[in-house]
Design a protein around this motif. Structure first.
Motif, PDB file in Angstrom:
ATOM      1  N   GLY A   4      -3.877  16.008  35.870  1.00  0.00           N
ATOM      2  CA  GLY A   4      -3.893  17.582  35.807  1.00  0.00           C
ATOM      3  C   GLY A   4      -3.254  17.931  34.199  1.00  0.00           C
ATOM      4  N   THR A   5      -2.568  16.687  33.813  1.00  0.00           N
ATOM      5  CA  THR A   5      -1.987  16.744  32.522  1.00  0.00           C
ATOM      6  C   THR A   5      -2.939  16.997  31.467  1.00  0.00           C
ATOM      7  OG1 THR A   5      -1.747  14.545  32.178  1.00  0.00           O
ATOM      8  CG2 THR A   5       0.231  15.777  33.091  1.00  0.00           C
ATOM      9  N   PRO A   6      -2.607  17.731  30.293  1.00  0.00           N
ATOM     10  CA  PRO A   6      -3.954  17.980  29.204  1.00  0.00           C
ATOM     11  C   PRO A   6      -4.567  16.554  28.943  1.00  0.00           C
ATOM     12  CG  PRO A   6      -2.000  19.294  28.800  1.00  0.00           C
ATOM     13  CD  PRO A   6      -1.482  18.314  29.956  1.00  0.00           C
ATOM     14  N   LEU A   7      -3.755  15.490  28.741  1.00  0.00           N
ATOM     15  CA  LEU A   7      -4.336  14.194  28.385  1.00  0.00           C
ATOM     16  C   LEU A   7      -5.264  13.732  29.396  1.00  0.00           C
ATOM     17  CD1 LEU A   7      -4.576  11.809  26.511  1.00  0.00           C
ATOM     18  CD2 LEU A   7      -2.584  10.762  27.281  1.00  0.00           C
ATOM     19  N   ASN A   8      -4.887  13.637  30.578  1.00  0.00           N
ATOM     20  CA  ASN A   8      -5.607  13.226  31.888  1.00  0.00           C
ATOM     21  C   ASN A   8      -6.900  14.077  32.042  1.00  0.00           C
ATOM     22  OD1 ASN A   8      -4.305  11.009  32.594  1.00  0.00           O
ATOM     23  ND2 ASN A   8      -2.910  11.796  33.928  1.00  0.00           N
ATOM     24  N   ARG A  11      -9.430  13.294  29.281  1.00  0.00           N
ATOM     25  CA  ARG A  11     -10.180  12.039  29.770  1.00  0.00           C
ATOM     26  C   ARG A  11     -11.216  12.169  30.842  1.00  0.00           C
ATOM     27  NH1 ARG A  11      -4.574   8.401  29.120  1.00  0.00           N
ATOM     28  NH2 ARG A  11      -5.135   7.678  27.209  1.00  0.00           N
ATOM     29  N   ARG A  12     -10.706  12.823  31.953  1.00  0.00           N
ATOM     30  CA  ARG A  12     -11.515  13.276  33.094  1.00  0.00           C
ATOM     31  C   ARG A  12     -12.942  13.928  32.545  1.00  0.00           C
ATOM     32  NH1 ARG A  12     -10.753  17.486  37.045  1.00  0.00           N
ATOM     33  NH2 ARG A  12      -8.908  17.872  35.780  1.00  0.00           N
ATOM     34  N   HIS A  13     -12.684  15.018  31.567  1.00  0.00           N
ATOM     35  CA  HIS A  13     -13.924  15.680  31.022  1.00  0.00           C
ATOM     36  C   HIS A  13     -14.745  14.974  29.930  1.00  0.00           C
ATOM     37  CE1 HIS A  13     -13.100  18.872  33.655  1.00  0.00           C
ATOM     38  NE2 HIS A  13     -11.851  19.096  33.296  1.00  0.00           N
ATOM     39  N   ARG A  14     -14.126  13.763  29.744  1.00  0.00           N
ATOM     40  CA  ARG A  14     -14.729  12.949  28.542  1.00  0.00           C
ATOM     41  C   ARG A  14     -14.943  13.648  27.340  1.00  0.00           C
ATOM     42  NH1 ARG A  14     -19.846  10.921  32.225  1.00  0.00           N
ATOM     43  NH2 ARG A  14     -18.691   9.715  33.600  1.00  0.00           N
ATOM     44  N   PRO A  17     -12.378   9.233  25.123  1.00  0.00           N
ATOM     45  CA  PRO A  17     -12.790   8.009  25.775  1.00  0.00           C
ATOM     46  C   PRO A  17     -11.623   7.758  26.587  1.00  0.00           C
ATOM     47  CG  PRO A  17     -13.403   7.638  23.439  1.00  0.00           C
ATOM     48  CD  PRO A  17     -12.622   9.071  23.556  1.00  0.00           C
ATOM     49  N   ALA A  18     -11.672   7.366  27.988  1.00  0.00           N
ATOM     50  CA  ALA A  18     -10.557   7.065  28.888  1.00  0.00           C
ATOM     51  C   ALA A  18      -9.727   5.878  28.093  1.00  0.00           C
ATOM     52  CB  ALA A  18     -11.411   6.597  30.197  1.00  0.00           C
ATOM     53  N   GLU A  19     -10.482   4.917  27.603  1.00  0.00           N
ATOM     54  CA  GLU A  19      -9.490   3.941  26.796  1.00  0.00           C
ATOM     55  C   GLU A  19      -8.418   4.485  25.725  1.00  0.00           C
ATOM     56  OE1 GLU A  19     -13.571   3.455  25.079  1.00  0.00           O
ATOM     57  OE2 GLU A  19     -12.620   4.158  27.212  1.00  0.00           O
ATOM     58  N   THR A  20      -8.694   5.470  25.279  1.00  0.00           N
ATOM     59  CA  THR A  20      -8.016   5.847  23.937  1.00  0.00           C
ATOM     60  C   THR A  20      -6.594   5.944  24.199  1.00  0.00           C
ATOM     61  OG1 THR A  20      -9.887   7.192  23.283  1.00  0.00           O
ATOM     62  CG2 THR A  20      -7.656   7.752  22.601  1.00  0.00           C
ATOM     63  N   PRO A  21      -5.672   5.187  23.659  1.00  0.00           N
ATOM     64  CA  PRO A  21      -4.110   4.990  23.947  1.00  0.00           C
ATOM     65  C   PRO A  21      -3.482   6.281  23.763  1.00  0.00           C
ATOM     66  CG  PRO A  21      -4.923   3.287  22.114  1.00  0.00           C
ATOM     67  CD  PRO A  21      -5.969   4.384  22.555  1.00  0.00           C
ATOM     68  N   GLU A  22      -2.630   6.481  24.463  1.00  0.00           N
ATOM     69  CA  GLU A  22      -1.812   7.779  24.522  1.00  0.00           C
ATOM     70  C   GLU A  22      -1.211   7.929  23.078  1.00  0.00           C
ATOM     71  OE1 GLU A  22       2.085  10.148  26.376  1.00  0.00           O
ATOM     72  OE2 GLU A  22       0.902   8.470  27.442  1.00  0.00           O
ATOM     73  N   SER A  23      -0.761   6.877  22.469  1.00  0.00           N
ATOM     74  CA  SER A  23       0.202   6.777  21.101  1.00  0.00           C
ATOM     75  C   SER A  23      -1.099   7.332  20.038  1.00  0.00           C
ATOM     76  CB  SER A  23       0.499   5.470  20.679  1.00  0.00           C
ATOM     77  OG  SER A  23      -0.527   4.762  20.820  1.00  0.00           O
ATOM     78  N   PHE A  24      -2.397   6.975  20.215  1.00  0.00           N
ATOM     79  CA  PHE A  24      -3.251   7.493  19.296  1.00  0.00           C
ATOM     80  C   PHE A  24      -3.299   8.911  19.456  1.00  0.00           C
ATOM     81  CE2 PHE A  24      -7.849   8.606  18.137  1.00  0.00           C
ATOM     82  CZ  PHE A  24      -7.776   8.270  16.899  1.00  0.00           C
ATOM     83  N   ILE A  25      -3.533   9.385  20.698  1.00  0.00           N
ATOM     84  CA  ILE A  25      -3.574  10.904  21.022  1.00  0.00           C
ATOM     85  C   ILE A  25      -2.410  11.541  20.159  1.00  0.00           C
ATOM     86  CG2 ILE A  25      -3.910  12.834  22.657  1.00  0.00           C
ATOM     87  CD1 ILE A  25      -6.260  10.890  22.099  1.00  0.00           C
TER      88      ILE A  25
END
Length: 130
Positions: A4-8, A11-14, A17-25
């Motif tokens: 339910g966090t913005p990052l998840n 990812r869930r709404h595509r 990409p799911a594999e995108t590292p949090e550090s990159f975001i």
């Protein structure tokens, strides 16, 4: 990061990409903040030669994050804003991935080609207009 966090959610709404590292975001968010600060006081000036707007071949991505589009113009109103011709150049990927891998190579090649094409005019006294 809890569900339910913005990052998840992104990812869930595509949206990313799911594999995108949090550090990159997080780095992307910081770059976005810096861009907002820099454009708040930016006034575009006409330049010698056409302006180039790089657009992604895959739609979505940014629109999914930012909400509904404010214009239906292909150049998002930049020709009118700049008061000059704006050439659209399509790059592989979406708004985010167009700056990675193949898209980054396409961007670099087109920027180099554009500079080479317009460098002679600038070398002979041509100056930005405005």
């Amino acid at each position: 990061e809890p569900f339910g966090t913005p990052l998840n959610d992104a990812r869930r709404h595509r949206i990313i990409p799911a594999e995108t590292p949090e550090s990159f975001i997080r780095r992307l968010v910081e770059v976005g903040k810096a861009n907002v600060l820099s454009i708040q006081s930016y006034t575009p000036r006409r330049i010698a030669g056409p302006a180039i707007m790089f657009v992604p071949s895959l739609q979505g991505g940014l629109a999914d994050v930012s909400g509904p589009e404010v214009t239906t113009e292909a150049d998002n109103g930049w020709s009118a804003e700049l008061g000059q011709k704006t050439v659209l150049h399509e790059v592989s990927g979406d708004h985010f991935t167009m700056m990675l891998q193949d898209g980054a190579g396409e961007l670099a090649a087109e920027v180099a080609r554009h500079i080479a094409q317009h460098a002679p005019a600038m070398a002979h006294g041509g100056q930005p207009i405005g």
